[in-house]
Design a protein around this motif. Structure first.
Motif, mmCIF file in Angstrom:
data_model
loop_
_atom_site.group_PDB
_atom_site.id
_atom_site.type_symbol
_atom_site.label_atom_id
_atom_site.label_comp_id
_atom_site.label_asym_id
_atom_site.label_seq_id
_atom_site.Cartn_x
_atom_site.Cartn_y
_atom_site.Cartn_z
ATOM 1 N N VAL A 73 14.497 95.986 67.773
ATOM 2 C CA VAL A 73 13.304 94.483 67.884
ATOM 3 C C VAL A 73 12.159 93.977 68.001
ATOM 4 C CG1 VAL A 73 14.093 92.509 69.105
ATOM 5 C CG2 VAL A 73 16.538 94.267 67.703
ATOM 6 N N GLN A 74 12.464 95.005 69.558
ATOM 7 C CA GLN A 74 10.611 94.584 70.621
ATOM 8 C C GLN A 74 9.549 95.190 69.511
ATOM 9 O OE1 GLN A 74 12.466 96.550 74.028
ATOM 10 N NE2 GLN A 74 11.341 94.871 74.838
ATOM 11 N N LEU A 75 10.162 96.244 68.971
ATOM 12 C CA LEU A 75 8.670 96.822 68.022
ATOM 13 C C LEU A 75 8.538 95.943 66.842
ATOM 14 C CD1 LEU A 75 9.080 100.922 67.812
ATOM 15 C CD2 LEU A 75 7.637 99.647 68.419
ATOM 16 N N SER A 76 9.357 95.030 66.200
ATOM 17 C CA SER A 76 9.029 94.411 64.836
ATOM 18 C C SER A 76 8.848 93.370 65.062
ATOM 19 C CB SER A 76 10.918 94.292 64.262
ATOM 20 O OG SER A 76 11.818 93.009 65.284
ATOM 21 N N ARG A 77 8.450 93.795 66.497
ATOM 22 C CA ARG A 77 7.702 91.777 67.684
ATOM 23 C C ARG A 77 6.599 92.258 68.129
ATOM 24 N NH1 ARG A 77 12.930 89.438 70.715
ATOM 25 N NH2 ARG A 77 14.398 88.422 68.930
ATOM 26 N N HIS A 78 5.761 93.259 66.989
ATOM 27 C CA HIS A 78 4.950 94.240 67.991
ATOM 28 C C HIS A 78 3.327 92.866 67.913
ATOM 29 C CE1 HIS A 78 1.476 96.330 69.210
ATOM 30 N NE2 HIS A 78 1.984 97.601 70.652
ATOM 31 N N PRO A 79 2.566 92.415 68.444
ATOM 32 C CA PRO A 79 1.542 91.579 68.153
ATOM 33 C C PRO A 79 0.696 92.385 67.507
ATOM 34 C CG PRO A 79 1.487 92.617 70.761
ATOM 35 C CD PRO A 79 2.972 92.884 70.217
ATOM 36 N N ASN A 80 0.029 93.829 67.204
ATOM 37 C CA ASN A 80 -0.879 93.860 66.473
ATOM 38 C C ASN A 80 0.287 94.577 65.264
ATOM 39 O OD1 ASN A 80 -1.541 95.812 70.023
ATOM 40 N ND2 ASN A 80 -2.433 94.516 68.467
ATOM 41 N N ARG A 81 1.755 94.203 64.468
ATOM 42 C CA ARG A 81 2.539 95.134 63.579
ATOM 43 C C ARG A 81 2.117 93.675 62.343
ATOM 44 N NH1 ARG A 81 6.297 97.614 63.053
ATOM 45 N NH2 ARG A 81 8.178 97.317 60.663
ATOM 46 N N PRO A 82 1.651 94.740 61.094
ATOM 47 C CA PRO A 82 0.712 93.882 60.435
ATOM 48 C C PRO A 82 1.631 92.775 59.617
ATOM 49 C CG PRO A 82 1.594 96.520 59.841
ATOM 50 C CD PRO A 82 1.565 96.064 61.286
ATOM 51 N N TYR A 83 1.312 91.759 59.440
ATOM 52 C CA TYR A 83 1.938 90.870 59.075
ATOM 53 C C TYR A 83 2.231 90.646 57.035
ATOM 54 C CZ TYR A 83 2.796 88.600 63.175
ATOM 55 O OH TYR A 83 2.103 88.772 64.793
ATOM 56 N N THR A 84 3.042 89.794 56.595
ATOM 57 C CA THR A 84 2.975 89.473 54.986
ATOM 58 C C THR A 84 2.193 89.855 54.514
ATOM 59 O OG1 THR A 84 4.639 88.518 55.531
ATOM 60 C CG2 THR A 84 4.103 88.260 53.457
ATOM 61 N N TYR A 102 -2.063 86.042 64.957
ATOM 62 C CA TYR A 102 -2.566 86.317 65.256
ATOM 63 C C TYR A 102 -2.747 85.579 66.950
ATOM 64 C CZ TYR A 102 -2.542 88.419 61.341
ATOM 65 O OH TYR A 102 -2.234 88.904 59.035
ATOM 66 N N ASN A 103 -2.562 84.888 66.946
ATOM 67 C CA ASN A 103 -3.044 83.362 68.013
ATOM 68 C C ASN A 103 -2.373 82.753 68.681
ATOM 69 O OD1 ASN A 103 -4.769 82.112 66.788
ATOM 70 N ND2 ASN A 103 -6.290 83.529 67.131
ATOM 71 N N THR A 104 -2.077 81.849 69.201
ATOM 72 C CA THR A 104 -2.315 81.000 69.716
ATOM 73 C C THR A 104 -2.366 79.336 68.354
ATOM 74 O OG1 THR A 104 -1.879 80.963 71.853
ATOM 75 C CG2 THR A 104 -1.317 78.787 71.471
ATOM 76 N N LYS A 105 -3.775 79.282 68.516
ATOM 77 C CA LYS A 105 -3.928 78.764 66.723
ATOM 78 C C LYS A 105 -2.838 78.722 66.242
ATOM 79 C CE LYS A 105 -7.695 76.651 65.190
ATOM 80 N NZ LYS A 105 -9.395 76.112 65.444
ATOM 81 N N THR A 106 -3.294 79.986 65.215
ATOM 82 C CA THR A 106 -2.712 80.136 64.020
ATOM 83 C C THR A 106 -1.588 80.253 63.920
ATOM 84 O OG1 THR A 106 -2.858 82.648 64.427
ATOM 85 C CG2 THR A 106 -4.651 81.628 62.761
ATOM 86 N N ARG A 107 -0.499 80.814 65.522
ATOM 87 C CA ARG A 107 1.098 80.909 65.640
ATOM 88 C C ARG A 107 1.297 79.208 65.430
ATOM 89 N NH1 ARG A 107 0.845 84.811 70.372
ATOM 90 N NH2 ARG A 107 0.264 86.642 68.925
ATOM 91 N N GLN A 108 0.636 78.719 65.546
ATOM 92 C CA GLN A 108 1.163 77.365 65.026
ATOM 93 C C GLN A 108 0.810 76.644 64.452
ATOM 94 O OE1 GLN A 108 -1.121 75.480 68.439
ATOM 95 N NE2 GLN A 108 0.681 74.629 69.510
ATOM 96 N N TYR A 109 -0.231 77.061 63.116
ATOM 97 C CA TYR A 109 -0.048 76.471 62.090
ATOM 98 C C TYR A 109 0.303 77.561 60.880
ATOM 99 C CZ TYR A 109 -2.995 76.672 57.541
ATOM 100 O OH TYR A 109 -3.773 76.907 56.566
ATOM 101 N N ARG A 110 0.578 78.528 61.487
ATOM 102 C CA ARG A 110 1.653 79.538 60.367
ATOM 103 C C ARG A 110 2.877 78.549 61.159
ATOM 104 N NH1 ARG A 110 0.223 81.078 56.194
ATOM 105 N NH2 ARG A 110 -1.957 81.714 56.190
ATOM 106 N N ASN A 111 3.302 78.177 62.345
ATOM 107 C CA ASN A 111 4.363 77.910 62.839
ATOM 108 C C ASN A 111 5.321 78.248 62.996
ATOM 109 O OD1 ASN A 111 6.646 75.275 63.742
ATOM 110 N ND2 ASN A 111 7.794 75.382 61.515
#
Length: 317
Positions: free
Chosen positions: A59-70, A118-127
């Protein structure tokens, strides 16, 4: 590179190896033998840690901040051929749900998936990858467009769940997800679904009904997250590891329970350790699945899809 808690022994060895190489470069001392010894220890540590991961560690690996997204997967797989499409033609464009047309080789696909930041700003943008009802309605609009033109659909799941806010409920979150599940069961083109990160609850299932359902090795798929399960059963998040074990949410569990059809192998250490290899594996899996489905008639596709989901679960008369 960020390291998770259970990866700290690997970090220590990698730091030692880096320091050893720097010493060799900055002096006349031959450190080849020492570096070789550290590399052997490093490989042994990686093999020991990553081959014996607990459900919670996956579960932790699935949430890794460097993991590629869609979008990382789509852009790597499709290159410049990807054309993103926007809006549900009713309320607005949901930034947590992305979709559009792209090609793998000469074959066109309709790609749909949740996108995290990928960061605070884009996380908010992507909800934070949590879609509103308009996101699921956009996804359905794109799937219906794909059906109209005979284009196969690929959905990439990576969400902690559908957005649970009051405004989402007011706009019909439950209805939007239920509508998608209904329409996907009878969509007359192939649907290939891949869990690339978190596959949580109805938020994932809202675009997760497929003819072929696949999971990357270090992902999870469940009705609830371990933390939420822990908070409900034990009134605390402290028991999230026990919850992860009990939920049977890993790719291996899902394959054994016949919820998914195939597990896509990840590079040692997770998808983020070798992105290009991961993208190639996902691309190959999509094409392999499409080869199995492309010659089926619309009637057979729908019939087999319905039968696939009807066979899931255990029950007694």
């Amino acid at each position: 590179m960020e390291y998770l808690e259970f990866e700290l022994p690997i970090k220590e060895l990698e730091d030692q190896l880096q320091k050893c190489k720097i010493i060799g470069e900055e002096s006349e001392v031959d450190v080849t033998e020492t570096c070789d010894q550290i590399e052997k220890k490093l490989k042994a540590a990686q093999k020991d840690i990553y081959k014996n991961l607990s459900p919670w560690q996956r579960v932790q690996l699935s949430r890794h901040p460097n993991r590629p997204y869609t979008l990382d997967h789509i852009k790597a797989i499709c290159g410049n051929s990807f054309l993103e499409l926007h809006g549900d033609r009713s309320f607005k464009d949901d930034k947590a749900m992305i979709g559009g047309l792209g090609k793998i080789g000469d074959q066109s696909f309709m790609f749909i998936g949740q996108q995290k930041g990928y960061n605070t700003k884009t996380r908010q943008y992507r909800n934070f990858g949590m879609a509103n009802p308009e996101g699921y309605r956009k996804a359905l609009r794109l799937m219906k467009s794909a059906e109209k033109f005979g284009i196969p659909v690929v959905t990439l799941l990576d969400t902690p769940g559908a957005y649970p806010g009051l405004e989402a409920e007011e706009r019909g979150q439950g209805e939007a997800i239920a509508r998608n599940i209904l329409e996907m069961t009878r969509l007359k083109v192939p649907i290939i679904t891949i869990v690339i990160g978190e596959g949580a609850s109805g938020g994932a299932l809202g675009i997760g009904v497929g003819d072929r359902v696949l999971m990357l090795e270090n992902t999870w798929y469940s009705v609830i997250s371990p933390e939420s399960c822990s908070s409900i059963l034990w009134h605390s998040w402290e028991y999230k590891e026990q919850a992860a074990e009990a939920l049977k949410l890993t790719a291996a569990d899902m394959k054994r329970l016949k919820i998914v059809d195939e597990i896509i192998k990840e590079p040692l250490g997770g998808a983020h350790r070798d992105r290009e290899k991961t993208f190639t594996s996902v691309s190959n899996a999509i094409l392999k699945s499409y080869e199995v489905l492309k010659n089926l008639s619309p009637k057979d596709l729908v019939s087999q899809r319905m039968e696939k989901y009807a066979q899931m679960g255990v029950y007694k008369d």
